[in-house]
Design an enzyme around this catalytic site. Sequence first.
Site, mmCIF file in Angstrom:
data_model
loop_
_atom_site.group_PDB
_atom_site.id
_atom_site.type_symbol
_atom_site.label_atom_id
_atom_site.label_comp_id
_atom_site.label_asym_id
_atom_site.label_seq_id
_atom_site.Cartn_x
_atom_site.Cartn_y
_atom_site.Cartn_z
ATOM 1 N N GLU A 209 0.802 -1.216 0.000
ATOM 2 C CA GLU A 209 0.000 0.000 0.000
ATOM 3 C C GLU A 209 0.841 1.275 0.000
ATOM 4 O O GLU A 209 0.338 2.365 0.255
ATOM 5 C CB GLU A 209 -0.969 -0.023 1.179
ATOM 6 C CG GLU A 209 -1.964 -1.175 1.048
ATOM 7 C CD GLU A 209 -3.022 -1.192 2.135
ATOM 8 O OE1 GLU A 209 -2.970 -0.318 3.032
ATOM 9 O OE2 GLU A 209 -3.906 -2.060 2.077
ATOM 10 N N LYS A 339 -15.567 -1.446 1.834
ATOM 11 C CA LYS A 339 -14.790 -1.914 0.687
ATOM 12 C C LYS A 339 -15.773 -2.478 -0.328
ATOM 13 O O LYS A 339 -16.435 -3.487 -0.061
ATOM 14 C CB LYS A 339 -13.794 -3.000 1.108
ATOM 15 C CG LYS A 339 -12.671 -2.506 2.007
ATOM 16 C CD LYS A 339 -11.814 -3.680 2.467
ATOM 17 C CE LYS A 339 -10.595 -3.205 3.252
ATOM 18 N NZ LYS A 339 -9.838 -4.353 3.810
#
Length: 430
Positions: A209, A339
């Site tokens: 990330e 999400k």
Amino acid sequence: MKETIDFLIDTVEARQVLDSRGNPTVEAEVFLECGASGRAIVPSGASTGAHEAHELRDGGSKYMGKGVLNAVNKIHETISPALCGLSSLDQTAVDKLMIEIDGTPNKSNLGANSILAVSLATARASANALDIPLYRYLGDPLSNLLPVPLMNVINGGAHAPNSLDFQEFMLVPHGVNNFSESLRMGTEIFHSLKSLLDQKGLSTAVGDEGGFAPNLSSSVEAGDLLLEAIQKAGFKPGEQVSLALDAASTEFYRDGIYKYEGKSLNSSEMISYLSRLVSNYPIVSIEDGLAEDDWEGWSELNKELGNKVQLVGDDLFVTNTERLRKGIIEKSANSILIKVNQIGTLTETLEAIELAKMSGFTSVISHRSGETEDTTIADLSVATRSGQIKTGSLSRSERIAKYNRLLKIEEELGNQARFAGALGLGPKNI
């Protein structure tokens, strides 16, 4: 307003593309009768909850079994013919039909990756046909709240090849009046942290990330490094920049025990450890502090810390309204991570956000560790006025794409733009 016929779906195309980890994922493109189109690419996760919607993968030798040509074929052969002639403006009908055709509780027939790609592309096609931004199409005239970013600058767990058990150590730059200044603050701390790691002889390699992945010995060491980096950059911990954690505790939970930093802890002991961290650091948010099915532990955690910090359920809720309702009834948390690929349609995502709002929960719009250049979640965060977004660190272009999209939205909104950080930060008003 254009004639309704202009918004009828003509066809849906799909293809196999790559995500930020070099794994295949699905891109879908919805074409309308009027000539407008919309495109979307779905992400995928590394630490996935057991209760998430099912990604369809090919198996076999190609791409180590992770190909998605089967999902692409499902779009071409099943989804596209079924949606032809439906209005793209009726997002609920589009998503409902795909769910009905799939016929399984976890979308394992058509695949959540194929369904979601088409769902998101449908919304973007409608926005493009109306010639309005996606955040305006999904939201309303009051959708002008830019989110506080939760920036994952130290990676651990399943996101990095190091010994940290916790998955994410995040900066929360809230003590400014607009998003662009918040982004600047986070960026300067990111570079300050890199300099500190260099000085200490620690790795500045980045994880999935975009955060650094130094081989630190403990969460305490990571917390101390972040405080030092914040101060070195000229900012005040707690007052201008706070911290957030994603423990991703399911990853080190086995048979009722948390195997954490060489110790074996039960739920109460894990809660005590988290309480000490909150006492010693300016932490405002903890995600997945306990495992996804440790419901009793979550209720205890919320009783202990729920009035002090935001307790976010990711694997606990998996953007699923049924699990969220259970959490609301059992008082298991006070926030939900959103999400889109955990549940698999835009409609169900929006339903989860709305249920959270009605129940006094906050919502954090989130990326996945396997991301793409798609910026839908940036628009979604503004459209829903969620006030928070997790989209990674200040490196890797698939992360920066979302930040840059938010900068553009803030510019478009002009003096109508508001910034969530300036409104106050905490479990009640984050």
